[in-house]
Design a protein around this motif. Structure first.
Motif, PDB file in Angstrom:
ATOM      1  N   VAL A   1       0.828  -1.207   0.000  1.00  0.00           N
ATOM      2  CA  VAL A   1       0.000   0.000   0.000  1.00  0.00           C
ATOM      3  C   VAL A   1       0.861   1.255   0.000  1.00  0.00           C
ATOM      4  CG1 VAL A   1      -1.688   1.336   1.325  1.00  0.00           C
ATOM      5  CG2 VAL A   1      -1.962  -1.136   1.095  1.00  0.00           C
ATOM      6  N   VAL A   2       1.873   1.273   0.864  1.00  0.00           N
ATOM      7  CA  VAL A   2       2.728   2.458   0.976  1.00  0.00           C
ATOM      8  C   VAL A   2       3.585   2.634  -0.275  1.00  0.00           C
ATOM      9  CG1 VAL A   2       4.597   3.525   2.304  1.00  0.00           C
ATOM     10  CG2 VAL A   2       2.748   2.334   3.486  1.00  0.00           C
ATOM     11  N   ILE A   3       4.160   1.538  -0.765  1.00  0.00           N
ATOM     12  CA  ILE A   3       4.966   1.607  -1.989  1.00  0.00           C
ATOM     13  C   ILE A   3       4.107   2.059  -3.166  1.00  0.00           C
ATOM     14  CG2 ILE A   3       6.260   0.215  -3.654  1.00  0.00           C
ATOM     15  CD1 ILE A   3       7.175  -1.499  -1.266  1.00  0.00           C
ATOM     16  N   GLY A   4       2.827   1.692  -3.140  1.00  0.00           N
ATOM     17  CA  GLY A   4       1.916   2.088  -4.212  1.00  0.00           C
ATOM     18  C   GLY A   4       1.475   3.537  -4.157  1.00  0.00           C
TER      19      GLY A   4
ATOM     20  N   GLY B   1      -6.218   9.879   3.038  1.00  0.00           N
ATOM     21  CA  GLY B   1      -6.773  10.818   2.082  1.00  0.00           C
ATOM     22  C   GLY B   1      -6.129  10.850   0.712  1.00  0.00           C
ATOM     23  N   ARG B   2      -5.038  10.138   0.509  1.00  0.00           N
ATOM     24  CA  ARG B   2      -4.354  10.178  -0.790  1.00  0.00           C
ATOM     25  C   ARG B   2      -3.842   8.786  -1.140  1.00  0.00           C
ATOM     26  NH1 ARG B   2       0.956  11.215  -2.094  1.00  0.00           N
ATOM     27  NH2 ARG B   2       1.423  11.939   0.008  1.00  0.00           N
ATOM     28  N   GLY B   3      -4.180   8.325  -2.337  1.00  0.00           N
ATOM     29  CA  GLY B   3      -3.756   7.013  -2.783  1.00  0.00           C
ATOM     30  C   GLY B   3      -4.806   6.408  -3.698  1.00  0.00           C
ATOM     31  N   SER B   4      -4.544   5.205  -4.188  1.00  0.00           N
ATOM     32  CA  SER B   4      -5.484   4.565  -5.114  1.00  0.00           C
ATOM     33  C   SER B   4      -5.303   3.054  -5.081  1.00  0.00           C
ATOM     34  CB  SER B   4      -5.264   5.068  -6.544  1.00  0.00           C
ATOM     35  OG  SER B   4      -4.012   4.619  -7.038  1.00  0.00           O
ATOM     36  N   ILE B   5      -6.339   2.354  -5.525  1.00  0.00           N
ATOM     37  CA  ILE B   5      -6.275   0.903  -5.617  1.00  0.00           C
ATOM     38  C   ILE B   5      -5.259   0.473  -6.668  1.00  0.00           C
ATOM     39  CG2 ILE B   5      -7.572  -1.193  -6.136  1.00  0.00           C
ATOM     40  CD1 ILE B   5      -8.386   0.072  -3.518  1.00  0.00           C
ATOM     41  N   MET B   6      -5.212   1.168  -7.800  1.00  0.00           N
ATOM     42  CA  MET B   6      -4.261   0.798  -8.845  1.00  0.00           C
ATOM     43  C   MET B   6      -2.822   1.007  -8.391  1.00  0.00           C
ATOM     44  SD  MET B   6      -6.033  -0.555 -11.092  1.00  0.00           S
ATOM     45  CE  MET B   6      -4.632  -0.901 -12.160  1.00  0.00           C
ATOM     46  N   GLY B   7      -2.590   2.007  -7.560  1.00  0.00           N
ATOM     47  CA  GLY B   7      -1.265   2.174  -6.974  1.00  0.00           C
ATOM     48  C   GLY B   7      -0.899   0.985  -6.101  1.00  0.00           C
ATOM     49  N   THR B   8      -1.881   0.482  -5.376  1.00  0.00           N
ATOM     50  CA  THR B   8      -1.649  -0.699  -4.536  1.00  0.00           C
ATOM     51  C   THR B   8      -1.348  -1.926  -5.385  1.00  0.00           C
ATOM     52  OG1 THR B   8      -3.013   0.142  -2.722  1.00  0.00           O
ATOM     53  CG2 THR B   8      -2.735  -2.248  -2.856  1.00  0.00           C
ATOM     54  N   VAL B   9      -2.019  -2.054  -6.525  1.00  0.00           N
ATOM     55  CA  VAL B   9      -1.719  -3.160  -7.443  1.00  0.00           C
ATOM     56  C   VAL B   9      -0.252  -3.098  -7.863  1.00  0.00           C
ATOM     57  CG1 VAL B   9      -2.204  -4.153  -9.719  1.00  0.00           C
ATOM     58  CG2 VAL B   9      -4.082  -3.329  -8.293  1.00  0.00           C
ATOM     59  N   LEU B  10       0.219  -1.902  -8.209  1.00  0.00           N
ATOM     60  CA  LEU B  10       1.621  -1.729  -8.574  1.00  0.00           C
ATOM     61  C   LEU B  10       2.530  -2.094  -7.398  1.00  0.00           C
ATOM     62  CD1 LEU B  10       3.820  -0.794 -10.524  1.00  0.00           C
ATOM     63  CD2 LEU B  10       3.443   1.543  -9.701  1.00  0.00           C
ATOM     64  N   GLY B  11       2.152  -1.676  -6.189  1.00  0.00           N
ATOM     65  CA  GLY B  11       2.940  -2.020  -5.006  1.00  0.00           C
ATOM     66  C   GLY B  11       3.021  -3.520  -4.785  1.00  0.00           C
ATOM     67  N   CYS B  12       1.888  -4.222  -5.000  1.00  0.00           N
ATOM     68  CA  CYS B  12       1.880  -5.682  -4.857  1.00  0.00           C
ATOM     69  C   CYS B  12       2.785  -6.335  -5.893  1.00  0.00           C
ATOM     70  CB  CYS B  12       0.459  -6.220  -5.001  1.00  0.00           C
ATOM     71  SG  CYS B  12      -0.589  -5.944  -3.572  1.00  0.00           S
ATOM     72  N   LEU B  13       2.762  -5.810  -7.116  1.00  0.00           N
ATOM     73  CA  LEU B  13       3.629  -6.350  -8.169  1.00  0.00           C
ATOM     74  C   LEU B  13       5.102  -6.152  -7.807  1.00  0.00           C
ATOM     75  CD1 LEU B  13       1.709  -5.216 -11.368  1.00  0.00           C
ATOM     76  CD2 LEU B  13       2.179  -7.573 -10.681  1.00  0.00           C
TER      77      LEU B  13
END
Length: 305
Positions: free
Chosen positions: A240-243, A250-262
């Motif tokens: 989550v943080v890496i994404g 208040g700031r972030g996105s699900i797609m960013g989390t996908v990138l973080g998981c990758l």
């Protein structure tokens, strides 16, 4: 990182390894989606791995043994769908309890979810008696190891969840309220938003997603291990943080989390192929988290000076 891994190992850039990475990150992605919602709201959850273990154990127990009611001499048997629903419901209830305790008694999320971690671990041991539940059948195993149209089932499930929660966070009133609460809780409260309701829903959804992750882990191993999910919350928070999701909310996105998981998945896979010690893998992942948080805090949007 991909270039370095490809140069270091001939087995990295192969279709089989690519699907293996996607299959491996599916569990973390389920947990991380829930963690993203929670962190976006300004909270944190340390109990995801423990809820995962309990939900997986409940699904396995319902599938194999059912539930006996000695008082009326009745044994309730569960179908595959019933066992899965039972696991998700368990996750939802524990997540709801997290949200209730945090909002009703004003307990910091760190403390409340740390307590839930211990509660869920204890309940898992009580449910399983400290022993694995095995022999769950081909139908259950298909969820974790089967394929549909050439794509592993865990990848299908994770992809559907990603799609659903991208829509929820970007296109619904709940998503707008979630960002508002995380961005400035006091302002959200003054504008009339039901902040406590949003928080309870967030933790409930996080628990439900941990339940889904528990089903995937159990199905893949064909076994419910009492100590399953230990340290999984570390990978989820890291992803989550890496994404790009801010720990202040208040700031972030699900797609960013996908990138973080990758990124986490490629890192884990590459280190494994390079035969790096599991102990060093933990050190490296911890360093990645620290670097990501340092970058987040150094961002001009998060600097108070």
């Amino acid at each position: 990182m991909i270039i370095v891994m490809a140069l270091a190992s001939d087995a990295f850039l192969t279709p089989e390894n690519g699907w293996n990475i996607l299959r491996q990150i599916s569990v973390n992605l389920c947990l991380s989606i829930g963690m993203t919602l929670i962190i976006l709201s300004g909270g944190i959850d340390l109990s995801g791995g423990a809820i995962l273990a309990l939900a997986g154990a409940v699904a396995a127990g319902l599938m194999k043994n059912g539930i006996g009611i000695p008082a009326i001499d009745v044994l309730l048997q569960f179908t595959l769908a019933g066992a899965i629903v039972g696991a998700v419901v368990v996750g939802m209830v524990l997540g709801w309890f997290n949200g209730f305790v945090i909002t009703k008694f004003r307990i910091p999320p760190f403390v409340a979810t740390l307590g839930m971690l211990s509660i869920a671990r204890g309940l898992t041991m009580l449910w399983t008696g400290g022993f694995p539940i095995t022999g769950l059948g081909e139908g259950f195993g298909f969820i974790g190891t089967g394929t549909f149209m050439g794509i592993p089932m865990p990848v299908w499930i994770a992809s559907l969840l990603v799609t659903a929660f991208v829509v929820i966070t970007k296109k619904t009133r709940f998503g707008r309220h979630l960002y508002a609460v995380g961005g400035n809780e006091r302002a959200a409260l003054l504008t009339g938003l039901r902040v406590n309701r949003v928080k309870i829903w967030v933790y409930t959804l996080g628990g439900a997603l941990a339940g889904v992750a528990g089903v995937l882990v159990t199905a893949r191993l064909d076994s419910a291990q009492p100590n399953a999910g230990m340290g999984y919350e570390l990978d989820a928070i890291a992803a989550v943080v890496i994404g790009g999701t801010s720990l202040s909310g208040g700031r972030g996105s699900i797609m960013g989390t996908v990138l973080g998981c990758l990124i986490i998945g490629v890192l884990n896979n590459g280190l494994f192929l390079l035969d790096v010690s599991p102990f060093w893998q933990q050190v490296i992942k911890g360093m990645v988290i620290l670097i990501a948080v340092a970058i987040d805090k150094a961002s001009p949007r998060n600097r108070s000076d």
